[in-house]
Design a protein around this motif. Structure first.
Motif, PDB file in Angstrom:
ATOM      1  N   MET A  22       0.846  -1.185   0.000  1.00  0.00           N
ATOM      2  CA  MET A  22       0.000   0.000   0.000  1.00  0.00           C
ATOM      3  C   MET A  22       0.886   1.240   0.000  1.00  0.00           C
ATOM      4  SD  MET A  22      -3.064   1.044   2.648  1.00  0.00           S
ATOM      5  CE  MET A  22      -4.198  -0.125   1.910  1.00  0.00           C
ATOM      6  N   ALA A  23       0.536   2.218  -0.825  1.00  0.00           N
ATOM      7  CA  ALA A  23       1.340   3.424  -0.950  1.00  0.00           C
ATOM      8  C   ALA A  23       1.294   4.238   0.347  1.00  0.00           C
ATOM      9  CB  ALA A  23       0.824   4.265  -2.113  1.00  0.00           C
ATOM     10  N   VAL A  24       2.313   5.080   0.516  1.00  0.00           N
ATOM     11  CA  VAL A  24       2.342   5.958   1.683  1.00  0.00           C
ATOM     12  C   VAL A  24       1.087   6.828   1.679  1.00  0.00           C
ATOM     13  CG1 VAL A  24       3.575   7.851   2.796  1.00  0.00           C
ATOM     14  CG2 VAL A  24       4.852   5.977   1.746  1.00  0.00           C
ATOM     15  N   GLN A  25       0.458   6.938   2.836  1.00  0.00           N
ATOM     16  CA  GLN A  25      -0.791   7.684   2.943  1.00  0.00           C
ATOM     17  C   GLN A  25      -0.523   9.190   2.939  1.00  0.00           C
ATOM     18  OE1 GLN A  25      -4.086   6.257   3.204  1.00  0.00           O
ATOM     19  NE2 GLN A  25      -2.789   4.623   2.381  1.00  0.00           N
ATOM     20  N   PRO A  26      -1.476   9.991   2.418  1.00  0.00           N
ATOM     21  CA  PRO A  26      -1.299  11.443   2.466  1.00  0.00           C
ATOM     22  C   PRO A  26      -1.325  11.942   3.905  1.00  0.00           C
ATOM     23  CG  PRO A  26      -3.516  10.881   1.727  1.00  0.00           C
ATOM     24  CD  PRO A  26      -2.731   9.611   1.753  1.00  0.00           C
ATOM     25  N   GLU A  27      -0.701  13.086   4.146  1.00  0.00           N
ATOM     26  CA  GLU A  27      -0.631  13.630   5.492  1.00  0.00           C
ATOM     27  C   GLU A  27      -2.033  13.818   6.075  1.00  0.00           C
ATOM     28  OE1 GLU A  27       1.765  17.031   7.979  1.00  0.00           O
ATOM     29  OE2 GLU A  27       1.543  17.276   5.809  1.00  0.00           O
ATOM     30  N   GLY A  28      -2.234  13.295   7.293  1.00  0.00           N
ATOM     31  CA  GLY A  28      -3.527  13.402   7.960  1.00  0.00           C
ATOM     32  C   GLY A  28      -4.435  12.213   7.761  1.00  0.00           C
ATOM     33  N   ALA A  29      -4.057  11.282   6.885  1.00  0.00           N
ATOM     34  CA  ALA A  29      -4.861  10.077   6.683  1.00  0.00           C
ATOM     35  C   ALA A  29      -4.598   9.087   7.812  1.00  0.00           C
ATOM     36  CB  ALA A  29      -4.540   9.433   5.343  1.00  0.00           C
ATOM     37  N   PRO A  30      -5.635   8.485   8.373  1.00  0.00           N
ATOM     38  CA  PRO A  30      -5.399   7.419   9.359  1.00  0.00           C
ATOM     39  C   PRO A  30      -4.567   6.312   8.724  1.00  0.00           C
ATOM     40  CG  PRO A  30      -7.698   8.125   9.418  1.00  0.00           C
ATOM     41  CD  PRO A  30      -7.073   8.761   8.206  1.00  0.00           C
ATOM     42  N   CYS A  31      -3.483   5.907   9.404  1.00  0.00           N
ATOM     43  CA  CYS A  31      -2.577   4.951   8.763  1.00  0.00           C
ATOM     44  C   CYS A  31      -2.221   3.756   9.644  1.00  0.00           C
ATOM     45  CB  CYS A  31      -1.303   5.652   8.307  1.00  0.00           C
ATOM     46  SG  CYS A  31      -0.266   6.270   9.658  1.00  0.00           S
ATOM     47  N   TRP A  32      -2.583   3.776  10.950  1.00  0.00           N
ATOM     48  CA  TRP A  32      -2.232   2.646  11.809  1.00  0.00           C
ATOM     49  C   TRP A  32      -3.031   2.731  13.104  1.00  0.00           C
ATOM     50  CZ3 TRP A  32      -0.546  -1.851  10.832  1.00  0.00           C
ATOM     51  CH2 TRP A  32       0.022  -2.690  11.804  1.00  0.00           C
ATOM     52  N   ALA A  33      -3.191   1.592  13.760  1.00  0.00           N
ATOM     53  CA  ALA A  33      -3.869   1.547  15.056  1.00  0.00           C
ATOM     54  C   ALA A  33      -3.197   0.505  15.932  1.00  0.00           C
ATOM     55  CB  ALA A  33      -5.350   1.201  14.875  1.00  0.00           C
ATOM     56  N   ASP A  34      -3.025   0.834  17.204  1.00  0.00           N
ATOM     57  CA  ASP A  34      -2.535  -0.165  18.146  1.00  0.00           C
ATOM     58  C   ASP A  34      -3.171   0.078  19.510  1.00  0.00           C
ATOM     59  OD1 ASP A  34      -1.061   1.906  19.371  1.00  0.00           O
ATOM     60  OD2 ASP A  34       0.826   1.315  18.440  1.00  0.00           O
ATOM     61  N   ALA A  35      -2.979  -0.866  20.404  1.00  0.00           N
ATOM     62  CA  ALA A  35      -3.557  -0.755  21.744  1.00  0.00           C
ATOM     63  C   ALA A  35      -2.658  -1.452  22.746  1.00  0.00           C
ATOM     64  CB  ALA A  35      -4.963  -1.360  21.789  1.00  0.00           C
ATOM     65  N   MET A  36      -2.604  -0.881  23.958  1.00  0.00           N
ATOM     66  CA  MET A  36      -1.870  -1.498  25.061  1.00  0.00           C
ATOM     67  C   MET A  36      -2.825  -2.341  25.890  1.00  0.00           C
ATOM     68  SD  MET A  36       0.714   1.422  26.483  1.00  0.00           S
ATOM     69  CE  MET A  36       2.031   2.087  25.462  1.00  0.00           C
ATOM     70  N   PHE A  37      -2.403  -3.552  26.204  1.00  0.00           N
ATOM     71  CA  PHE A  37      -3.207  -4.453  27.024  1.00  0.00           C
ATOM     72  C   PHE A  37      -2.351  -5.077  28.106  1.00  0.00           C
ATOM     73  CE2 PHE A  37      -5.429  -4.595  22.888  1.00  0.00           C
ATOM     74  CZ  PHE A  37      -6.709  -4.246  23.305  1.00  0.00           C
ATOM     75  N   THR A  38      -2.811  -4.988  29.339  1.00  0.00           N
ATOM     76  CA  THR A  38      -2.116  -5.660  30.438  1.00  0.00           C
ATOM     77  C   THR A  38      -2.053  -7.159  30.178  1.00  0.00           C
ATOM     78  OG1 THR A  38      -2.922  -3.960  31.943  1.00  0.00           O
ATOM     79  CG2 THR A  38      -2.054  -5.962  32.941  1.00  0.00           C
ATOM     80  N   ASP A  39      -3.159  -7.701  29.646  1.00  0.00           N
ATOM     81  CA  ASP A  39      -3.237  -9.120  29.286  1.00  0.00           C
ATOM     82  C   ASP A  39      -3.205  -9.239  27.766  1.00  0.00           C
ATOM     83  OD1 ASP A  39      -3.726 -11.795  28.949  1.00  0.00           O
ATOM     84  OD2 ASP A  39      -5.741 -11.776  29.852  1.00  0.00           O
ATOM     85  N   VAL A  40      -1.999  -9.252  27.202  1.00  0.00           N
ATOM     86  CA  VAL A  40      -1.874  -9.312  25.743  1.00  0.00           C
ATOM     87  C   VAL A  40      -2.412 -10.628  25.194  1.00  0.00           C
ATOM     88  CG1 VAL A  40      -0.229  -9.383  23.825  1.00  0.00           C
ATOM     89  CG2 VAL A  40       0.030  -7.675  25.618  1.00  0.00           C
ATOM     90  N   GLU A  41      -2.140 -11.721  25.890  1.00  0.00           N
ATOM     91  CA  GLU A  41      -2.632 -13.016  25.400  1.00  0.00           C
ATOM     92  C   GLU A  41      -4.160 -13.038  25.395  1.00  0.00           C
ATOM     93  OE1 GLU A  41      -0.902 -15.403  23.925  1.00  0.00           O
ATOM     94  OE2 GLU A  41       0.757 -13.990  24.132  1.00  0.00           O
ATOM     95  N   GLY A  42      -4.780 -12.419  26.408  1.00  0.00           N
ATOM     96  CA  GLY A  42      -6.240 -12.333  26.438  1.00  0.00           C
ATOM     97  C   GLY A  42      -6.767 -11.506  25.287  1.00  0.00           C
ATOM     98  N   ALA A  43      -6.083 -10.414  24.977  1.00  0.00           N
ATOM     99  CA  ALA A  43      -6.488  -9.568  23.857  1.00  0.00           C
ATOM    100  C   ALA A  43      -6.362 -10.316  22.536  1.00  0.00           C
ATOM    101  CB  ALA A  43      -5.642  -8.296  23.829  1.00  0.00           C
ATOM    102  N   LYS A  44      -5.282 -11.064  22.387  1.00  0.00           N
ATOM    103  CA  LYS A  44      -5.085 -11.835  21.158  1.00  0.00           C
ATOM    104  C   LYS A  44      -6.188 -12.871  20.995  1.00  0.00           C
ATOM    105  CE  LYS A  44      -0.781 -13.243  20.496  1.00  0.00           C
ATOM    106  NZ  LYS A  44       0.594 -13.705  20.856  1.00  0.00           N
TER     107      LYS A  44
END
Length: 265
Positions: A1-23
């Protein structure tokens, strides 16, 4: 996928105390598979939909075990310059621009109304490898109790053009890039408990909204709204078992006419 224009949503992540539970939860609800965690980068673990990178999960650093929440990143060709505009527009930098290996440069910020978001200057990692397919990111909305602050801030930082939805029931605005809507802004009403902070609600695409809701609630997720069929798709708002809010949407099931919008000068 090409580089997104400035201001375009391009990634999402989250912190979880229980990463295995989140997975386990998101693997079942969204069909994700997971890469190897990278100990060099705080056990950051990428999530994949049909082999394409669509998000990531990571444990919080010591002392930051706050409630889990999704963080949306906006593309930037120059994270330092974007950080400067964030300051000029009245935002707060939570993490100064920081190089992440050869993947790219990130920073974290908070808008004047309290909404936390990220900025990503991609290098080896350009962001989403897929969008708007089952399991992948589709859309996002800023939820704020102080819409005037967010309405002034985001266009100042990312050169968005704003459009207001003509609806007496909700105060909803769209931010456009190059004529395409890339982000929504919803005013939080008294329906939201006071302890819920402003946030960006991330939508993930699913093949069947009702099935995704059933899977999520069976695994301890909480249904917050819906399912509801709209001109944009059938969607529902959920919280995962660790408290992170997100929405699921089936963009193939639609109903009704698109709402009218007017340009905001």
């Amino acid at each position: 996928m090409a580089v997104q224009p400035e201001g375009a949503p391009c990634w999402a992540d989250a912190m979880f105390t229980d990463v295995e539970g989140a997975k386990s939860f998101y693997g079942d609800v969204l069909g994700w598979t997971f890469g190897e965690s990278s100990s060099e980068f705080g056990n950051y673990t990428q999530c994949y939909a049909d082999g394409k990178a669509v998000a990531a999960v990571v444990p919080p650093p010591p002392g930051h075990e706050d409630q889990s929440q999704w963080c949306l990143y906006f593309a930037s060709p120059d994270a330092a310059a974007t950080a400067g505009r964030i300051r000029e527009a009245g935002g707060e930098l939570l993490l100064e621009p920081m190089r992440v290996g050869d993947f790219g440069t990130m920073c974290l910020a908070r808008d004047p109304s309290g909404v936390v978001f990220g900025v990503w200057q991609g290098d080896a990692h350009e962001g989403f490898e897929a969008t708007a397919v089952p399991g992948a990111y589709c859309w996002a909305e800023v939820f704020t109790r102080e819409p005037a602050k967010s309405d002034a801030f985001f266009p100042a930082v990312f050169s968005y053009r704003a459009k207001q939805m003509q609806d007496d029931q909700v105060d909803f605005r769209l931010f456009d890039l190059g004529g395409d809507p890339v982000l929504g802004r919803m005013t939080m009403t008294e329906d939201f408990p006071p302890e819920v902070p402003p946030y960006i609600n991330v939508y993930f695409t699913v093949a069947d909204c009702d099935d995704a809701v059933a899977r999520a609630t069976k695994l301890g997720g909480v249904l917050r709204f819906g399912p509801m069929t709209t001109p944009f798709g059938r969607f529902a708002a959920l919280s995962d078992p660790q408290g992170a809010s997100f929405s699921v949407i089936d963009i193939t099931t639609t109903e009704g006419e698109m709402p009218k919008v007017t340009d905001v000068s």
